[in-house]
Write an enzyme that holds these catalytic residues in place. Sequence first.
Site, short mmCIF file in Angstrom:
data_model
loop_
_atom_site.label_atom_id
_atom_site.label_comp_id
_atom_site.label_asym_id
_atom_site.label_seq_id
_atom_site.Cartn_x
_atom_site.Cartn_y
_atom_site.Cartn_z
CG HIS A 60 -1.79 -1.18 1.36
ND1 HIS A 60 -2.69 -1.54 0.39
CD2 HIS A 60 -1.88 -2.11 2.34
CE1 HIS A 60 -3.33 -2.65 0.77
NE2 HIS A 60 -2.85 -3.02 1.94
CG HIS A 222 -6.56 -5.95 1.33
ND1 HIS A 222 -7.23 -5.40 2.41
CD2 HIS A 222 -5.25 -5.65 1.50
CE1 HIS A 222 -6.35 -4.80 3.20
NE2 HIS A 222 -5.14 -4.94 2.67
#
Length: 335
Positions: A60, A222
Amino acid sequence: MKTKKLINDPKVIIEEMLEGIVAAHPNHVRQVDGSPRAVVAVHGPRKGKVGLVIGGGSGHEPTFVGFVGKGLADACPIGNVFASPPPDPIYECAKAASGGAGVLFMYGNYAGDVMNFDMAAEMAGMDEIEVRTVLTTDDIASAPIDQKEKRRGVAGNFFIFKIAGAACDTMMSLDECERIARKANARTFTMGVCLAPCSLPQTLKYNFELGPDEMEIGMGIHGEPGVAKGPIQTADAVTDQIMDRILGEMKPKPGDKVAVLVNSLGSTPLMELYLLNRRVKQRLDQAGVGIHQTWVGNYCTSLEMAGASITLLHLDDELTGLLDHPCDCAMFRAG
């Protein structure tokens, strides 16, 4: 079909990434001796200051490790790709961030993170380090409004961590830092759109399927299911869908002010992000809502996922002052 990535051995990709990060930012971050997955600010932790520990899975970037530095987070444990860090590096971060005034744990509301950070908090407690936890829950697509405590933390982490870090840096008490962190979280609203999936370094295969002419509103970082899948639409139409939901929940009044984040999920270029931002401003102007400051770019990504998210932080005087507080981190600076 396998995807293409510039990697070496996927088994050591996190260690090699961290080696590169420290090499690029030696004046901002260091690794704890004996615990390389625990990254600490070179200038940050100090006596009498509440320590701020943020963290979560890799993939991320710049969230989470990029926000470690003076005026923001003091330390960050690093997990595998899209996976929580284990308790040991979280515990090492708590010790490194502790200045005797307590430590604040902040991370996204995901089951693995909750379990491991709670275990680390118990370990820190045995060292007489007081730990408080504030979960980020800004993803308004991930649960209905009457179940806000079940929502996930996504790109709004950027605002929530920034404000909490400023509270810690100005030497507020642990009670006050926790209060401000919860307030920032409650006033932060995010929703995203996905156009194409990402692939994990270990598999080189897409981690979900999305048709060539499809998009999904509200998909998680995700690949968690969103709220609406359908044909791809224009930038204005997508922005309107997201803004309708955010403004409908935020319920700002004319004259209110917000901070804006238009975030790429990894591969969506700045050109497209600025198209979204153009429409965000139009919608806020129509609502009579002022923009205090805007950020556009990569702040909370999902590897090479195509898509973007929009975050609004509903400001007041207290939050505005803390948002404007200077910080100097590995991958973000302000003031």
